[in-house]
Motif scaffolding. Structure first.
Motif, PDB file in Angstrom:
ATOM      1  N   VAL A 284     -32.062 101.006 -21.196  1.00 14.39           N
ATOM      2  CA  VAL A 284     -32.847  99.677 -21.263  1.00 14.39           C
ATOM      3  C   VAL A 284     -32.783  99.210 -22.503  1.00 14.39           C
ATOM      4  N   PRO A 285     -32.005  98.073 -22.858  1.00 14.57           N
ATOM      5  CA  PRO A 285     -31.662  97.796 -24.455  1.00 14.57           C
ATOM      6  C   PRO A 285     -33.219  97.310 -25.039  1.00 14.57           C
ATOM      7  N   SER A 286     -32.964  97.496 -26.254  1.00 15.77           N
ATOM      8  CA  SER A 286     -34.245  97.032 -27.217  1.00 15.77           C
ATOM      9  C   SER A 286     -34.737  95.808 -27.044  1.00 15.77           C
ATOM     10  N   ASP A 287     -33.662  94.604 -26.763  1.00 20.98           N
ATOM     11  CA  ASP A 287     -34.046  93.447 -26.833  1.00 20.98           C
ATOM     12  C   ASP A 287     -34.883  93.095 -25.248  1.00 20.98           C
ATOM     13  N   ILE A 288     -34.181  93.781 -24.331  1.00 29.06           N
ATOM     14  CA  ILE A 288     -34.985  93.740 -23.006  1.00 29.06           C
ATOM     15  C   ILE A 288     -36.511  94.218 -23.048  1.00 29.06           C
ATOM     16  N   LYS A 289     -36.554  95.322 -23.513  1.00 31.56           N
ATOM     17  CA  LYS A 289     -38.023  95.992 -23.765  1.00 31.56           C
ATOM     18  C   LYS A 289     -38.906  95.113 -24.567  1.00 31.56           C
ATOM     19  N   MET A 290     -38.297  94.257 -25.538  1.00 31.20           N
ATOM     20  CA  MET A 290     -39.096  93.324 -26.274  1.00 31.20           C
ATOM     21  C   MET A 290     -39.542  92.136 -25.200  1.00 31.20           C
ATOM     22  N   VAL A 291     -38.681  91.823 -24.387  1.00 28.46           N
ATOM     23  CA  VAL A 291     -39.163  90.678 -23.366  1.00 28.46           C
ATOM     24  C   VAL A 291     -40.233  91.163 -22.508  1.00 28.46           C
ATOM     25  N   VAL A 292     -40.074  92.502 -22.078  1.00 27.84           N
ATOM     26  CA  VAL A 292     -41.037  92.953 -21.227  1.00 27.84           C
ATOM     27  C   VAL A 292     -42.560  92.971 -22.025  1.00 27.84           C
TER      28      VAL A 292
ATOM     29  N   MET B 282     -34.649  76.867 -15.784  1.00 26.28           N
ATOM     30  CA  MET B 282     -33.400  76.295 -15.131  1.00 26.28           C
ATOM     31  C   MET B 282     -32.473  76.358 -16.127  1.00 26.28           C
ATOM     32  N   ALA B 283     -32.693  75.764 -17.301  1.00 25.53           N
ATOM     33  CA  ALA B 283     -31.743  75.614 -18.405  1.00 25.53           C
ATOM     34  C   ALA B 283     -31.108  77.015 -18.630  1.00 25.53           C
ATOM     35  N   SER B 284     -32.017  77.952 -18.773  1.00 28.78           N
ATOM     36  CA  SER B 284     -31.591  79.586 -19.089  1.00 28.78           C
ATOM     37  C   SER B 284     -30.363  80.046 -17.889  1.00 28.78           C
ATOM     38  N   PHE B 285     -30.538  79.634 -16.989  1.00 33.46           N
ATOM     39  CA  PHE B 285     -29.537  80.021 -15.865  1.00 33.46           C
ATOM     40  C   PHE B 285     -28.303  79.506 -15.963  1.00 33.46           C
ATOM     41  N   ILE B 286     -28.226  78.118 -16.484  1.00 34.60           N
ATOM     42  CA  ILE B 286     -26.938  77.529 -16.655  1.00 34.60           C
ATOM     43  C   ILE B 286     -25.949  78.375 -17.520  1.00 34.60           C
ATOM     44  N   GLN B 287     -25.304  79.470 -17.068  1.00 35.60           N
ATOM     45  CA  GLN B 287     -24.225  79.898 -17.958  1.00 35.60           C
ATOM     46  C   GLN B 287     -23.199  80.924 -17.006  1.00 35.60           C
ATOM     47  N   PRO B 288     -22.236  81.106 -17.159  1.00 36.04           N
ATOM     48  CA  PRO B 288     -21.423  81.891 -16.556  1.00 36.04           C
ATOM     49  C   PRO B 288     -21.942  83.176 -16.177  1.00 36.04           C
ATOM     50  N   PHE B 289     -21.507  83.646 -15.000  1.00 39.03           N
ATOM     51  CA  PHE B 289     -21.858  84.904 -14.365  1.00 39.03           C
ATOM     52  C   PHE B 289     -21.440  86.190 -15.391  1.00 39.03           C
ATOM     53  N   ASP B 290     -22.682  87.002 -15.564  1.00 41.41           N
ATOM     54  CA  ASP B 290     -22.421  87.950 -16.165  1.00 41.41           C
ATOM     55  C   ASP B 290     -23.202  89.303 -15.564  1.00 41.41           C
ATOM     56  N   GLY B 291     -22.392  90.517 -15.494  1.00 39.61           N
ATOM     57  CA  GLY B 291     -23.124  91.416 -14.616  1.00 39.61           C
ATOM     58  C   GLY B 291     -24.012  92.475 -15.623  1.00 39.61           C
ATOM     59  N   THR B 292     -23.791  92.172 -16.947  1.00 40.25           N
ATOM     60  CA  THR B 292     -24.857  92.734 -17.729  1.00 40.25           C
ATOM     61  C   THR B 292     -26.301  92.004 -17.706  1.00 40.25           C
ATOM     62  N   HIS B 293     -26.137  90.621 -17.505  1.00 42.08           N
ATOM     63  CA  HIS B 293     -27.305  89.807 -17.443  1.00 42.08           C
ATOM     64  C   HIS B 293     -28.108  90.146 -16.177  1.00 42.08           C
ATOM     65  N   LEU B 294     -27.112  90.188 -15.023  1.00 45.90           N
ATOM     66  CA  LEU B 294     -27.589  90.620 -13.963  1.00 45.90           C
ATOM     67  C   LEU B 294     -28.483  91.992 -13.921  1.00 45.90           C
ATOM     68  N   MET B 295     -27.682  92.971 -14.540  1.00 41.08           N
ATOM     69  CA  MET B 295     -28.179  94.424 -14.338  1.00 41.08           C
ATOM     70  C   MET B 295     -29.713  94.452 -15.429  1.00 41.08           C
TER      71      MET B 295
ATOM     72  N   ALA C 135     -31.648  91.964 -15.754  1.00 38.63           N
ATOM     73  CA  ALA C 135     -32.629  91.149 -15.072  1.00 38.63           C
ATOM     74  C   ALA C 135     -33.287  92.094 -13.865  1.00 38.63           C
ATOM     75  N   GLY C 136     -32.456  92.946 -13.375  1.00 42.04           N
ATOM     76  CA  GLY C 136     -33.046  93.948 -12.614  1.00 42.04           C
ATOM     77  C   GLY C 136     -33.868  94.733 -13.058  1.00 42.04           C
ATOM     78  N   LEU C 137     -33.572  95.229 -14.210  1.00 43.11           N
ATOM     79  CA  LEU C 137     -34.428  96.256 -15.117  1.00 43.11           C
ATOM     80  C   LEU C 137     -35.849  95.505 -15.445  1.00 43.11           C
ATOM     81  N   CYS C 138     -35.929  94.135 -15.903  1.00 45.05           N
ATOM     82  CA  CYS C 138     -36.826  93.480 -16.298  1.00 45.05           C
ATOM     83  C   CYS C 138     -37.990  93.522 -14.854  1.00 45.05           C
TER      84      CYS C 138
END
Length: 307
Positions: free
Chosen positions: A247-255, A53-66, A68-71
Motif C-alpha cells: 500500500v503506497p504511503s499516500d494511500i495510507k495517508m488518505v485512510v 464526481m470531478a475526481s472521477f473524471i479521468q482516463p481509466f488507470d489500473g493503479t487507481h483502481l487497485m 481504490a480497492g485497497l482503500c
C-alpha cells in the motif's frame, strides 16, 4: 515531513476560522436555524457530490483502481478496530458514545483535509472510504442507536448521495467517459464551495449546542479521546505494519486522514430521528470538532513522518 505538517496545520487553522464564521453568523442571526438545514443539504447533495464526481473524471488507470480497492479493504479493517474499541470501552451501554467512537466526520472534514493536504485527485479515494462508512452507518450505526435490526434500511444506503456518486463516478472512470469542458468546469466550481460551506455548517451546529453542559460532562471527553486519539493511533499502527510495497504511503495517508476526523454529525441526526439523546449527540460532535483542531495536526504529522 515538516512541509506536510505545515500544510496540515495551516489547513486546520483555516478550517477553524471558517467554523468560527459559521458560529458567529448563527449567533448574530445572519444564518437562521432553518437556513442551517438548507446549507447542510447544499453540502450533502450539491457541493460534496460535485467535488467527488470531478475526481472521477479521468482516463481509466489500473493503479487507481487497485488503490481504490485497497482503500475499501483498509476502511473495513479500521472500522472493525474502532467497533472493537467502542465495545471494550462501553460494552452494551451508551450506544451514542459507541457510535461516536466508530464513525468519523469524513464528508465534512475528511474531504477538505485530503483535498488541500494531498490534492484534488485524492478525493477519488476518499469517496471509496465514505461509501464503506455510509454502508455501516445505515446498518450497524442505526442498530446501535435504535437497538432494533428492523430499522436498518438498505434503501438509505444505496440512495445516499456519496454512494450514488461513487457508482456513477466509477462508471465514468472505468469506461473513460469523455466529459465536455463546460460540465467538468461546472463540477469543479461547485465542488470548490464544499470546504467553506461544510465548515460554516459545523460552526452553526456548534452555536446550537449548550457547550456549558457538554464541557462538564466527562463522558464527552472520554468519547472524544477514543475518537481522536485511540482510534487514530491504532489506525496508524495498522497502516505502519502494512508494507509500503503493498500500500503506497499516500494511500495510507488518505485512510489515516479519513479516520482521524472528529465524531460524525450523523450521530446527532440519527439521535434526533430515532428519539435518542440528541443533545448529547450534538454536544460530542461539537466538542470533538473543537478538540480535533489540536489532535489532527499531531496525528497526521506523525503519520507523515513514519508512513
Amino acid at each position: 515531513m515538516s512541509s506536510t505538517f505545515t500544510v496540515l496545520v495551516n489547513q486546520v487553522l483555516s478550517m477553524f476560522l471558517m467554523l468560527a464564521v459559521g458560529y458567529i453568523a448563527y449567533r448574530t442571526k445572519l444564518i437562521t436555524e432553518g437556513s442551517v438545514g438548507d446549507l447542510s443539504r447544499t453540502v450533502m447533495y450539491i457541493a460534496s457530490p460535485c467535488l467527488m464526481m470531478a475526481s472521477f473524471i479521468q482516463p481509466f488507470d489500473g493503479t487507481h483502481l487497485m488503490n481504490a480497492g485497497l482503500c475499501a479493504v483498509l476502511s473495513v479493517a479500521v472500522l472493525a478496530i474502532c467497533a472493537l474499541v467502542a465495545h471494550v470501552a462501553y460494552g452494551k451501554k451508551d450506544p451514542i458514545s459507541q457510535f461516536g467512537v466508530i464513525f468519523s466526520n469524513t464528508g465534512f472534514v475528511g474531504i477538505p483535509l485530503v483535498q488541500h493536504a494531498l490534492g484534488q485527485s485524492y478525493v477519488f479515494y476518499v469517496t471509496v472510504c465514505i461509501a464503506v462508512l455510509t454502508f455501516l452507518i445505515w446498518t450497524y450505526g442505526v442498530y446501535l442507536v435504535t437497538g432494533n435490526t428492523k430499522e436498518i434500511s438498505l434503501k438509505k444506503v444505496f440512495t445516499n448521495p456519496a454512494v450514488v456518486t461513487l457508482f456513477i463516478g466509477f462508471a465514468f472512470f472505468l469506461f473513460s467517459v469523455p466529459v465536455p469542458d463546460f460540465i467538468s468546469g461546472s463540477l469543479d466550481t461547485l465542488g470548490e464551495v464544499n470546504t467553506g460551506l461544510a465548515m460554516v455548517v459545523l460552526g452553526c451546529y456548534l452555536a446550537q449546542t449548550r457547550l456549558s453542559l457538554i464541557v462538564r460532562d466527562l463522558r464527552a471527553y472520554k468519547v472524544s479521546v477514543l475518537r481522536l486519539i485511540v482510534a487514530p493511533v491504532l489506525t496508524l499502527l495498522l497502516l505502519w505494519l502494512v508494507p509500503s510495497a503493498l500500500v503506497p504511503s499516500d494511500i495510507k495517508m488518505v485512510v489515516l486522514i479519513t479516520f482521524s476526523t472528529p465524531i460524525g454529525a450523523m450521530v446527532a441526526m440519527l439521535s434526533q430521528k430515532y428519539g435518542a439523546n440528541y443533545e448529547y449527540g450534538a454536544g460530542i460532535v461539537s466538542l470533538s470538532t473543537l478538540l480535533s483542531l489540536v489532535s489532527i495536526p499531531i496525528i497526521l504529522g506523525i503519520g507523515a513522518a513514519i508512513l
